[in-house]
Design a protein around this motif. Structure first.
Motif, short mmCIF file in Angstrom:
data_model
loop_
_atom_site.label_atom_id
_atom_site.label_comp_id
_atom_site.label_asym_id
_atom_site.label_seq_id
_atom_site.Cartn_x
_atom_site.Cartn_y
_atom_site.Cartn_z
N GLN A 21 54.14 43.34 46.83
CA GLN A 21 53.12 44.28 46.36
C GLN A 21 52.30 43.64 45.24
O GLN A 21 51.08 43.76 45.19
N GLU A 22 53.05 42.99 44.33
CA GLU A 22 52.36 42.31 43.24
C GLU A 22 51.45 41.22 43.78
O GLU A 22 50.32 41.04 43.32
N LEU A 23 52.00 40.49 44.82
CA LEU A 23 51.19 39.43 45.43
C LEU A 23 49.95 40.02 46.08
O LEU A 23 48.83 39.50 45.93
N ASN A 24 50.11 41.11 46.81
CA ASN A 24 48.97 41.78 47.47
C ASN A 24 47.95 42.25 46.40
O ASN A 24 46.74 42.12 46.60
N ALA A 25 48.47 42.83 45.32
CA ALA A 25 47.59 43.30 44.26
C ALA A 25 46.84 42.12 43.65
O ALA A 25 45.62 42.18 43.40
N LEU A 26 47.59 41.03 43.41
CA LEU A 26 46.95 39.83 42.86
C LEU A 26 45.94 39.26 43.83
O LEU A 26 44.86 38.79 43.42
N GLN A 27 46.26 39.26 45.14
CA GLN A 27 45.32 38.74 46.15
C GLN A 27 44.06 39.61 46.19
O GLN A 27 42.95 39.09 46.31
N GLU A 28 44.25 40.93 46.10
CA GLU A 28 43.09 41.82 46.06
C GLU A 28 42.25 41.57 44.81
O GLU A 28 41.03 41.47 44.85
N GLU A 29 42.98 41.44 43.71
CA GLU A 29 42.31 41.18 42.44
C GLU A 29 41.58 39.84 42.51
O GLU A 29 40.44 39.69 42.05
N TYR A 30 42.26 38.84 43.16
CA TYR A 30 41.63 37.53 43.30
C TYR A 30 40.40 37.62 44.20
O TYR A 30 39.37 37.02 43.90
N ALA A 31 40.47 38.39 45.25
CA ALA A 31 39.33 38.56 46.17
C ALA A 31 38.17 39.24 45.44
O ALA A 31 37.01 38.85 45.57
N GLU A 32 38.53 40.29 44.66
CA GLU A 32 37.50 40.96 43.87
C GLU A 32 36.89 39.99 42.86
O GLU A 32 35.68 39.96 42.66
N PHE A 33 37.81 39.20 42.23
CA PHE A 33 37.33 38.22 41.25
C PHE A 33 36.40 37.20 41.91
O PHE A 33 35.35 36.85 41.36
N GLN A 34 36.80 36.74 43.14
CA GLN A 34 35.96 35.78 43.84
C GLN A 34 34.61 36.40 44.21
O GLN A 34 33.57 35.77 44.05
N GLU A 35 34.65 37.65 44.65
CA GLU A 35 33.40 38.34 45.01
C GLU A 35 32.53 38.53 43.78
O GLU A 35 31.32 38.25 43.81
N THR A 36 33.14 38.96 42.70
CA THR A 36 32.39 39.14 41.45
C THR A 36 31.87 37.80 40.96
O THR A 36 30.72 37.69 40.52
N SER A 37 32.72 36.78 41.06
CA SER A 37 32.29 35.44 40.62
C SER A 37 31.12 34.96 41.46
O SER A 37 30.17 34.35 40.93
N GLN A 38 31.20 35.20 42.77
CA GLN A 38 30.09 34.79 43.64
C GLN A 38 28.82 35.56 43.29
O GLN A 38 27.72 34.99 43.27
N ASP A 39 28.97 36.86 42.98
CA ASP A 39 27.81 37.65 42.56
C ASP A 39 27.23 37.07 41.26
O ASP A 39 26.01 36.90 41.14
N TYR A 40 28.16 36.81 40.29
CA TYR A 40 27.70 36.22 39.02
C TYR A 40 27.06 34.86 39.25
O TYR A 40 26.03 34.52 38.67
N GLU A 41 27.72 34.06 40.13
CA GLU A 41 27.20 32.73 40.41
C GLU A 41 25.83 32.82 41.05
O GLU A 41 24.91 32.07 40.68
N SER A 42 25.65 33.76 41.99
CA SER A 42 24.34 33.95 42.63
C SER A 42 23.30 34.39 41.60
O SER A 42 22.17 33.86 41.57
N ALA A 43 23.71 35.34 40.75
CA ALA A 43 22.78 35.83 39.73
C ALA A 43 22.44 34.70 38.76
O ALA A 43 21.27 34.51 38.39
N MET A 44 23.46 33.95 38.37
CA MET A 44 23.21 32.84 37.44
C MET A 44 22.37 31.75 38.11
O MET A 44 21.53 31.12 37.45
N GLU A 45 22.62 31.53 39.42
CA GLU A 45 21.80 30.54 40.15
C GLU A 45 20.35 30.98 40.18
O GLU A 45 19.45 30.18 39.96
N LYS A 46 20.13 32.29 40.43
CA LYS A 46 18.76 32.81 40.42
C LYS A 46 18.14 32.64 39.03
O LYS A 46 17.00 32.22 38.90
N GLU A 47 18.91 33.01 37.99
CA GLU A 47 18.41 32.86 36.62
C GLU A 47 18.12 31.40 36.30
O GLU A 47 17.12 31.09 35.66
N LEU A 48 19.03 30.51 36.79
CA LEU A 48 18.83 29.08 36.56
C LEU A 48 17.55 28.61 37.25
O LEU A 48 16.76 27.87 36.66
N GLN A 49 17.35 29.06 38.48
CA GLN A 49 16.13 28.67 39.21
C GLN A 49 14.89 29.22 38.50
O GLN A 49 13.89 28.52 38.36
#
Length: 171
Positions: A21-49
């Protein structure tokens, strides 16, 4: 022991389930983190451009302003040289004008001095002329008196000569 083993097995199953359960929670959290990171990365890439676009725009503007500044500096230097030549010419003209003014002032002073001398000579001449006119008038009056006396004497001597001739002719 069987119960101990069952308890151990239950414990380990529960623990494995908990860890899963902890692993599943961590995997979900990691997936959310990756999604958020990708959103941030996209936003930062746009800002950088956008920032890179602005930097390029500012660099272009900076280059244009630097070119304008260099052109203005060149025009200013050229204008300054032309103005310096004009100033030099004007200073030369001013120096000549000052020298000419000095000469003219000296000439004016000399002419005024000559004029005063001439006026003084004129006054002396006028006084001398008035004195001479007075003497001439006096001499003319004396001459007229003398002429009158001479005429009287001449008439008187003429009369005497006529009388004497008459007397001689009478004799």
């Amino acid at each position: 022991m069987a119960t101990d083993q069952e308890q151990d097995l239950t414990y380990w199953k529960d623990l494995a389930e908990l860890r899963e359960q902890e692993l599943n929670a961590l995997q979900e959290e990691y997936a959310e983190f990756q999604e958020t990171s990708q959103d941030y990365e996209s936003a930062m890439e746009k800002e950088l451009q956008q920032a890179q676009g602005q930097v390029k725009k500012y660099e272009t503007k900076l280059n244009q302003v630097a070119g304008d500044l260099e052109e203005t500096r060149h025009k200013l230097l050229k204008s300054s040289e032309v103005d310096q030549l004009k100033i030099s010419k004007l200073e030369s003209v001013l120096s000549e004008a000052i020298a000419q003014t000095k000469v003219t002032k000296q000439q004016v002073v000399s002419l005024e001095t000559d004029n005063e001398k001439l006026e003084q000579q004129l006054r002396i001449s006028e006084n001398l002329m008035a004195d001479l006119e007075y003497k001439l008038d006096t001499s003319l009056e004396e001459l007229a008196l003398i002429q009158g006396e001479l005429d009287e004497s001449k008439n008187h001597y003429q009369e005497q000569a006529d009388r004497l001739r008459q007397q001689l002719s009478d004799m």
